[in-house]
Scaffold this active site. Sequence first.
Site, PDB file in Angstrom:
ATOM      1  N   CYS A 125     -35.065  -0.071  47.718  1.00  0.00           N
ATOM      2  CA  CYS A 125     -34.848  -1.507  47.492  1.00  0.00           C
ATOM      3  C   CYS A 125     -33.927  -1.791  46.311  1.00  0.00           C
ATOM      4  O   CYS A 125     -33.469  -2.923  46.138  1.00  0.00           O
ATOM      5  CB  CYS A 125     -36.179  -2.216  47.314  1.00  0.00           C
ATOM      6  SG  CYS A 125     -37.302  -1.926  48.677  1.00  0.00           S
ATOM      7  N   HIS A 158     -35.545  -8.830  43.413  1.00  0.00           N
ATOM      8  CA  HIS A 158     -35.875  -8.279  44.723  1.00  0.00           C
ATOM      9  C   HIS A 158     -37.042  -9.071  45.316  1.00  0.00           C
ATOM     10  O   HIS A 158     -38.034  -9.320  44.637  1.00  0.00           O
ATOM     11  CB  HIS A 158     -36.238  -6.794  44.558  1.00  0.00           C
ATOM     12  CG  HIS A 158     -36.755  -6.180  45.809  1.00  0.00           C
ATOM     13  ND1 HIS A 158     -36.176  -6.394  47.038  1.00  0.00           N
ATOM     14  CD2 HIS A 158     -37.817  -5.353  46.030  1.00  0.00           C
ATOM     15  CE1 HIS A 158     -36.848  -5.730  47.952  1.00  0.00           C
ATOM     16  NE2 HIS A 158     -37.849  -5.092  47.378  1.00  0.00           N
ATOM     17  N   ASN A 183     -39.714  -8.700  52.781  1.00  0.00           N
ATOM     18  CA  ASN A 183     -39.001  -7.736  51.940  1.00  0.00           C
ATOM     19  C   ASN A 183     -37.949  -7.016  52.803  1.00  0.00           C
ATOM     20  O   ASN A 183     -38.305  -6.249  53.693  1.00  0.00           O
ATOM     21  CB  ASN A 183     -40.031  -6.749  51.372  1.00  0.00           C
ATOM     22  CG  ASN A 183     -39.412  -5.667  50.506  1.00  0.00           C
ATOM     23  OD1 ASN A 183     -38.215  -5.429  50.551  1.00  0.00           O
ATOM     24  ND2 ASN A 183     -40.236  -4.997  49.733  1.00  0.00           N
TER      25      ASN A 183
HETATM   26  N1  COA Z   1     -54.654  -8.997  55.948  1.00  0.00           N
HETATM   27  C1  COA Z   1     -55.952  -9.108  55.566  1.00  0.00           C
HETATM   28  N2  COA Z   1     -56.509  -8.259  54.699  1.00  0.00           N
HETATM   29  C2  COA Z   1     -55.749  -7.265  54.218  1.00  0.00           C
HETATM   30  C3  COA Z   1     -54.413  -7.102  54.577  1.00  0.00           C
HETATM   31  C4  COA Z   1     -53.868  -8.010  55.489  1.00  0.00           C
HETATM   32  N3  COA Z   1     -52.582  -7.947  55.900  1.00  0.00           N
HETATM   33  N4  COA Z   1     -53.905  -6.025  53.924  1.00  0.00           N
HETATM   34  C5  COA Z   1     -54.899  -5.528  53.181  1.00  0.00           C
HETATM   35  N5  COA Z   1     -56.014  -6.276  53.355  1.00  0.00           N
HETATM   36  C6  COA Z   1     -57.338  -6.108  52.751  1.00  0.00           C
HETATM   37  C7  COA Z   1     -57.563  -4.686  52.274  1.00  0.00           C
HETATM   38  O1  COA Z   1     -58.019  -3.876  53.336  1.00  0.00           O
HETATM   39  C8  COA Z   1     -58.618  -4.905  51.214  1.00  0.00           C
HETATM   40  O2  COA Z   1     -59.857  -5.049  51.852  1.00  0.00           O
HETATM   41  P1  COA Z   1     -61.197  -4.394  51.221  1.00  0.00           P
HETATM   42  O3  COA Z   1     -61.344  -5.063  49.884  1.00  0.00           O
HETATM   43  O4  COA Z   1     -62.230  -4.747  52.208  1.00  0.00           O
HETATM   44  O5  COA Z   1     -60.868  -2.942  51.114  1.00  0.00           O
HETATM   45  C9  COA Z   1     -58.251  -6.260  50.618  1.00  0.00           C
HETATM   46  O6  COA Z   1     -57.400  -6.897  51.572  1.00  0.00           O
HETATM   47  C10 COA Z   1     -57.524  -6.170  49.296  1.00  0.00           C
HETATM   48  O7  COA Z   1     -56.502  -5.224  49.444  1.00  0.00           O
HETATM   49  P2  COA Z   1     -55.518  -4.900  48.276  1.00  0.00           P
HETATM   50  O8  COA Z   1     -54.577  -3.831  48.711  1.00  0.00           O
HETATM   51  O9  COA Z   1     -56.313  -4.681  47.013  1.00  0.00           O
HETATM   52  O10 COA Z   1     -54.756  -6.294  48.144  1.00  0.00           O
HETATM   53  P3  COA Z   1     -53.707  -6.725  47.066  1.00  0.00           P
HETATM   54  O11 COA Z   1     -54.138  -7.996  46.469  1.00  0.00           O
HETATM   55  O12 COA Z   1     -53.320  -5.589  46.157  1.00  0.00           O
HETATM   56  O13 COA Z   1     -52.430  -7.031  47.961  1.00  0.00           O
HETATM   57  C11 COA Z   1     -50.334  -6.084  48.614  1.00  0.00           C
HETATM   58  C12 COA Z   1     -51.855  -6.009  48.726  1.00  0.00           C
HETATM   59  C13 COA Z   1     -49.734  -4.993  49.440  1.00  0.00           C
HETATM   60  C14 COA Z   1     -49.899  -7.453  49.160  1.00  0.00           C
HETATM   61  C15 COA Z   1     -49.928  -5.977  47.122  1.00  0.00           C
HETATM   62  O14 COA Z   1     -50.557  -4.851  46.541  1.00  0.00           O
HETATM   63  C16 COA Z   1     -48.461  -5.836  46.956  1.00  0.00           C
HETATM   64  O15 COA Z   1     -47.694  -6.699  47.322  1.00  0.00           O
HETATM   65  N6  COA Z   1     -47.980  -4.734  46.355  1.00  0.00           N
HETATM   66  C17 COA Z   1     -46.591  -4.487  46.173  1.00  0.00           C
HETATM   67  C18 COA Z   1     -46.022  -4.000  47.480  1.00  0.00           C
HETATM   68  C19 COA Z   1     -44.515  -4.010  47.501  1.00  0.00           C
HETATM   69  O16 COA Z   1     -43.917  -4.901  46.989  1.00  0.00           O
HETATM   70  N7  COA Z   1     -43.919  -3.009  48.151  1.00  0.00           N
HETATM   71  C20 COA Z   1     -42.543  -2.884  48.309  1.00  0.00           C
HETATM   72  C21 COA Z   1     -41.877  -2.478  47.064  1.00  0.00           C
HETATM   73  S1  COA Z   1     -40.162  -2.406  47.236  1.00  0.00           S
END
Ligand code: COA
Length: 314
Positions: free
Chosen positions: A116, A241, A271
């Site tokens: 990215c 980004h 993204n």
């Molecule tokens: N819909 C519903 N629930 C979801 C889900 C979805 N699409 N994706 C994950 N969950 C659930 C998980 O299973 C978890 O459930 P649990 O508590 O029962 O285990 C819960 O939501 C929380 O998951 P978590 O991963 O802790 O959520 P988060 O608040 O960290 O958000 C992201 C997840 C991926 C949105 C966040 O971590 C993020 O954006 N990270 C950066 C990713 C990124 O930018 N990547 C590219 C970089 S270039």
Amino acid sequence: MQNLKGLRIVGTGHYVPDNVVTNDDLSKIVDTNDEWITSRTGIKRRHHVIAEKNQDMAIAAAKMALENAGIDKSELGVCICATVRADNLTPSMACMVQKILELPNNIPCFDINAACSGFMYGVQAARGMLLQSDKKYGLVIGSETLSKVLDMTDRSTCILFGDGAGAAVIELTDDNRFFSVLGSKGDDVVLNIPNHNGERYVNMLGSDVFKFAVSTVPKTMFELLDMAELTADDIDLFVCHQANMRIIESVAKKCKQNLDKFYINLHEYGNTSSASIPIALSELNEKGMLKPGMKIICVGFGGGLTWGGAYIEW
Ligand code: COA
């Protein structure tokens, strides 16, 4: 050989596929919903290719950028395409852009992969090559078909990414100051897309990526501000980004800046990896929101792990 230290963007372009995938569409495939995706990411829609190849998007964005720049193609000194997933191992996407758009035959054209951060790496690489050249302009593209490497049964990753391409024509100049920060920290655990033993999907430790982003992006911004001898208050526009709204909100807070100085289009495209910053610049340009003399900071981050930012004067 040129002795110019600054850089300006003289043309921008972008392309996104027509096919829109909404949060509601995804909720029919995996256990998710619009409320969860919107509140955790800010993303409402993304565009996924159906028939287009990655190079088709790169070519469309590059064509628009060249037309927008209104330059004579014979004055191009380099063409670089940033992508994590070129259509072919060879020829490169940049060589296909060269062929289809009939760019000059005597210039370097090649792809780079900095995930990215790729567009920011591309701008600095093109700048370095132009400094060794007697040609005036460089063409830098970011183009991605991440929908092809999404596991559509994994709700934690398939909701995040979209396809698209953005491009910019750059020119070396002494009138517009330019500073760049690039970095990497080799890591295949936090974020990876394997390409062996039949594995080919995005794997990610979401919260680790989040922590990496909210520390690295402000740090990169402050390094750029130091180089330019400016404060965040002096900056007219931040183009980060487009990965997650909460990441951008955290960055704005750490820089003590109002969120309305940050351009945001992730609700529409998700993204798009290396395409996200040049798509944003092209949209800003198209909307007439970029005025001569504006001070802009762009910062990307992603797989590698990599990061890259630039201070640009429009
Ligand atoms: N819909 C519903 N629930 C979801 C889900 C979805 N699409 N994706 C994950 N969950 C659930 C998980 O299973 C978890 O459930 P649990 O508590 O029962 O285990 C819960 O939501 C929380 O998951 P978590 O991963 O802790 O959520 P988060 O608040 O960290 O958000 C992201 C997840 C991926 C949105 C966040 O971590 C993020 O954006 N990270 C950066 C990713 C990124 O930018 N990547 C590219 C970089 S270039």
